[in-house]
Design an enzyme around this catalytic site. Sequence first.
Site, PDB file in Angstrom:
ATOM      1  N   CYS A  44     -34.010 -26.731  -6.605  1.00  0.00           N
ATOM      2  CA  CYS A  44     -32.627 -26.650  -7.145  1.00  0.00           C
ATOM      3  C   CYS A  44     -31.484 -26.928  -6.048  1.00  0.00           C
ATOM      4  CB  CYS A  44     -32.650 -25.529  -7.714  1.00  0.00           C
ATOM      5  SG  CYS A  44     -32.588 -23.900  -6.607  1.00  0.00           S
ATOM      6  N   ASP A  66     -46.723   6.153   1.458  1.00  0.00           N
ATOM      7  CA  ASP A  66     -47.723   5.095   2.001  1.00  0.00           C
ATOM      8  C   ASP A  66     -47.195   4.611   3.246  1.00  0.00           C
ATOM      9  OD1 ASP A  66     -49.318   2.940   1.998  1.00  0.00           O
ATOM     10  OD2 ASP A  66     -48.423   2.239   0.236  1.00  0.00           O
TER      11      ASP A  66
HETATM   12 ZN   LIG Z   1     -34.774 -23.162  -6.258  1.00  0.00          ZN
END
Ligand SMILES: [Zn+2]
EC number: 6.3.5.13
Length: 445
Positions: free
Chosen positions: A236, A359
């Site tokens: 993208c 944890d």
């Molecule tokens: Zn991307």
Amino acid sequence: MKIRVMIAVTAAKLAGYICKKMGRQGVTWAGKIALGICPDILEQLSSQVRKGIFATCGTNGKTTTNNMLCAALEAEGQKVICNHTGSNMLNGVVAAFVLAAKWNGKIDADYACIESDEASTRHIFPRIKPDYMLLTNLFRDQLDRYGEIDITMKILEEMMQKIPDMKIIVNGDDALSAYLAMDAGNPYVTYGISKPVIQSAANEIREGRFCKRCGEKLEYGFYHYSQLGDYHCPKCGFARPELNFDAEDVKVGDQLSFRVEDKHIVANYKGFYNVYNILAAYAAVRTAGFAGDHFQDMLQKFNPENGRMEQFRIMGTGVTLNLAKNPAGFNQNISAVMQDKSPKDIIIAINDNAQDGTDISWLWDVDFDLLGEESIRSITVSGIRCQDMRLRLKYVDIPSILEGDVEKAIRDRVKDGVGNLYVLVNYTALFSTRNILKKLEGEKS
Ligand SMILES: [Zn+2]
């Protein structure tokens, strides 16, 4: 000025004064009292700040960066309110304002520098409406308190969109932080290190491997450490933004140096990650409109305090205390320790109180094998979970001394060590360890 504000300020100041000995617990108590008396005390006080409010967020480096920014603004002649101690939830932020207010409820400040716990931004931001938000980085941290990084990101983006004028000063090398700034629609400026400086350990744990915009795996030109580096999405086009404040010629060793804009910055710190902290503070001062001519002077005098590479001297032994509360922080800590080539002893204290996250499996994500080097003469494991830490080291064939009592561990190494001691602690071990070191420093040999 509302009478209620005055009463709240007075009561909180008295409370703060009485329990000063309680340290940061006392500070947050003062905030709680003020809020109880006057629920909009934070709005009343913060709205009096004359020029601007900075909020500092991010997993690692918040306290150092925020305190440094405060010092940098003061070096420019500004009056600044700051939650120095790192009490970064609502009560702590309220306390910072209340304790800085006059008895009549008046605030005399040009700026406020407010470190804010990410989850607490929901309570803090709507009240103080920051003009600037400094976002240092997003790493995995104290999982069972915050849930996943995604939840943190969602909260931060919600805050950015709620205050659309708030300018984001963001670490452009962090794909997660930079995505937030770009996606939220707020104005933003970036800082980072455009060229590779150090070799990043190949097996390091990295967050945010996938593009937040489209889900594709991100490609990296290089990594600085953890997921910080030069990234882009092959699908993208999401990529590391252009860096407005770019640290060039970065040198890491016994001290740090780099060039940004036309300035040569030198700091007597170890730890590559401090380049980011310094750069963030610099970018913030510049974004506020200052030339930054006093920045280097400030840095020479700046003492990080609060257990961030804080120095102590105990009966001839130099002791460095440093907070390490998650894998990214711990790995950076270890590489900072290893930049010191001289012989050294190490104490690692790990607690599992509520604020640490109960944890502690994250210990398995830290590259402890690097501590196998010969300059390290001894490693003592301490704190509530010293047995787990011992097991973790045993797994990479590194022997350790078991001493659950932190004070005894420090006393022993001061007595029989090489005179150069590093104490690495996680969150709740920090406050008590710092007190022990201060006490020992005051003792006569
Ligand atoms: Zn991307």
